[in-house]
Motif scaffolding. Structure first.
Motif, mmCIF file in Angstrom:
data_model
loop_
_atom_site.group_PDB
_atom_site.id
_atom_site.type_symbol
_atom_site.label_atom_id
_atom_site.label_comp_id
_atom_site.label_asym_id
_atom_site.label_seq_id
_atom_site.Cartn_x
_atom_site.Cartn_y
_atom_site.Cartn_z
ATOM 1 N N ASN A 30 39.443 47.346 41.048
ATOM 2 C CA ASN A 30 38.547 47.668 39.941
ATOM 3 C C ASN A 30 38.011 46.439 39.219
ATOM 4 N N ALA A 31 38.324 45.258 39.702
ATOM 5 C CA ALA A 31 37.799 44.045 39.077
ATOM 6 C C ALA A 31 37.350 43.076 40.166
ATOM 7 N N TYR A 33 35.562 38.979 40.856
ATOM 8 C CA TYR A 33 35.458 37.650 40.253
ATOM 9 C C TYR A 33 34.599 36.733 41.126
ATOM 10 N N VAL A 48 33.692 37.451 35.594
ATOM 11 C CA VAL A 48 34.619 38.543 35.855
ATOM 12 C C VAL A 48 33.899 39.845 35.545
ATOM 13 N N TYR A 49 34.039 40.817 36.426
ATOM 14 C CA TYR A 49 33.545 42.164 36.152
ATOM 15 C C TYR A 49 34.718 43.127 36.263
ATOM 16 N N SER A 50 34.811 44.021 35.287
ATOM 17 C CA SER A 50 35.812 45.068 35.357
ATOM 18 C C SER A 50 35.250 46.309 34.718
ATOM 19 N N GLU A 53 32.119 46.128 32.731
ATOM 20 C CA GLU A 53 32.002 45.105 31.689
ATOM 21 C C GLU A 53 32.025 43.741 32.354
ATOM 22 N N ARG A 54 31.464 42.759 31.690
ATOM 23 C CA ARG A 54 31.396 41.428 32.264
ATOM 24 C C ARG A 54 31.854 40.386 31.262
ATOM 25 N N VAL A 55 32.554 39.374 31.791
ATOM 26 C CA VAL A 55 32.901 38.210 30.982
ATOM 27 C C VAL A 55 32.457 36.993 31.763
ATOM 28 N N SER A 94 40.685 42.401 42.383
ATOM 29 C CA SER A 94 42.059 42.672 41.977
ATOM 30 C C SER A 94 42.222 44.099 41.482
ATOM 31 N N TYR A 96 45.341 45.543 39.055
ATOM 32 C CA TYR A 96 46.476 44.975 38.336
ATOM 33 C C TYR A 96 46.430 43.464 38.453
ATOM 34 N N ASN A 97 47.549 42.804 38.798
ATOM 35 C CA ASN A 97 47.543 41.354 38.649
ATOM 36 C C ASN A 97 47.587 40.569 39.946
ATOM 37 N N GLU A 98 47.276 41.158 41.080
ATOM 38 C CA GLU A 98 47.203 40.377 42.319
ATOM 39 C C GLU A 98 45.761 40.241 42.747
ATOM 40 N N GLN A 99 45.323 39.005 42.903
ATOM 41 C CA GLN A 99 43.948 38.771 43.326
ATOM 42 C C GLN A 99 43.897 38.477 44.816
ATOM 43 N N TYR B 36 49.379 30.242 46.644
ATOM 44 C CA TYR B 36 48.357 30.609 47.614
ATOM 45 C C TYR B 36 48.292 29.521 48.674
ATOM 46 N N LEU B 46 47.279 34.960 49.321
ATOM 47 C CA LEU B 46 48.499 35.025 48.538
ATOM 48 C C LEU B 46 49.717 34.888 49.451
ATOM 49 N N TYR B 49 54.825 35.487 45.323
ATOM 50 C CA TYR B 49 54.562 35.966 43.962
ATOM 51 C C TYR B 49 55.926 36.112 43.288
ATOM 52 N N ILE B 92 49.220 33.428 35.596
ATOM 53 C CA ILE B 92 48.221 34.316 35.023
ATOM 54 C C ILE B 92 48.510 34.581 33.560
ATOM 55 N N LEU B 97 39.230 41.206 29.812
ATOM 56 C CA LEU B 97 38.848 42.600 29.917
ATOM 57 C C LEU B 97 40.063 43.421 30.297
ATOM 58 N N GLY B 99 42.453 45.482 32.261
ATOM 59 C CA GLY B 99 42.669 45.575 33.702
ATOM 60 C C GLY B 99 42.429 44.294 34.451
ATOM 61 N N THR B 100 42.115 43.208 33.749
ATOM 62 C CA THR B 100 41.912 41.946 34.456
ATOM 63 C C THR B 100 42.875 40.902 33.909
ATOM 64 N N TYR B 101 43.082 39.895 34.712
ATOM 65 C CA TYR B 101 43.965 38.813 34.331
ATOM 66 C C TYR B 101 43.259 37.495 34.549
ATOM 67 N N TYR B 103 43.458 34.020 35.873
ATOM 68 C CA TYR B 103 44.224 33.187 36.767
ATOM 69 C C TYR B 103 43.999 31.727 36.427
#
Lengths: 110, 115
Positions: A30-31, A33, A48-50, A53-55, A94, A96-99, B36, B46, B49, B92, B97, B99-101, B103
């Motif tokens: 859902n995100a 980069y 970043v898009y999620s 939304e964008r940052v 990504s 959650y927290n794994e890209q 990585y 990856l 972790y 991280i 946003l 749901g995002t992290y 890195y």
């Protein structure tokens, strides 16, 4: 392959050209980069898009313009680039927290 | 001070050697740490972790986190020429946003394992 694809893999463009980089993920993430990777520097997060939304990193020049039409596709539109923009451009996604990264587009600006 | 520091190398070792790759980080609030591996002309993949302190082992690879000294390590046992790549450490932080992290990567260490 991680399920994140990028096209083209290589791109050579002049400073007056307009081109676009494409990224696609079929992982249900859902995100998404965009990163820039230059020699001997850490990966630089550009956008970043999620969930629509964008940052953005405020240091990214306006000659880079992202577009994310849906959660599976991401574009980076390029115009009037400079030679110092030559780098490897990596897309990641990504959940959650794994890209997970794509293979990158090697961009050379002449 | 950079948030994550990593020696860029290059590091050359003979085949079969034990390789130690290291990073330091500045923020004691960081909890998640990643390694990585990036082969030439490919994107990072990856490898390991870990969460908080301690060791994690996966085959020939061991990731170690020492939160007291803000030091993270990756050990490769019985190194092979196919391990030749750039190894990036990362941590991280909560992203901008939901749901995002965010890195934070080191510069990467180039490893060359000589046959």
């Amino acid at each position: 392959e991680t399920g994140v694809t990028q096209t083209p893999r290589h791109l050579v463009m002049g400073m007056t050209n307009k081109k676009s980089l494409k990224c696609e993920q079929h992982l249900g993430h859902n995100a998404m980069y965009w990163y820039k990777q230059s020699a001997k520097k850490p990966l630089e997060l550009m956008f970043v898009y999620s969930l629509e939304e964008r940052v953005e990193n405020n240091s990214v020049p306006s000659r880079f313009s992202p577009e994310c039409p849906n959660s599976s596709h991401l574009f980076l539109h390029l115009h009037t680039l400079q030679p110092e923009d030559s780098a490897l451009y990596l897309c990641a996604s990504s959940l959650y927290n794994e890209q997970f990264f794509g293979p990158g587009t090697r961009l050379t600006v002449l | 001070q950079k948030e994550v520091e990593q020696d860029p190398g290059p590091l050359s070792v003979p085949e079969g050697a034990i390789v130690s790759l290291n990073c330091t980080y500045s923020n004691s609030a960081f909890q998640y740490f990643m390694w990585y591996r990036q082969y030439s002309r490919k994107g990072p993949e990856l490898l390991m972790y870990t969460y908080s302190s301690g060791n994690k082992e996966d085959g020939r690879f061991t990731a170690q986190v020492d939160k007291s000294s803000k030091y993270i390590s990756l050990f490769i046992r019985d190194s092979q020429p196919s391990d030749s790549a750039t190894y990036l450490c990362a941590t991280i932080n909560r992203g901008y946003l939901s749901g995002t992290y965010k890195y934070i990567f080191g510069t990467g260490t180039r490893l060359k394992v000589l046959a």
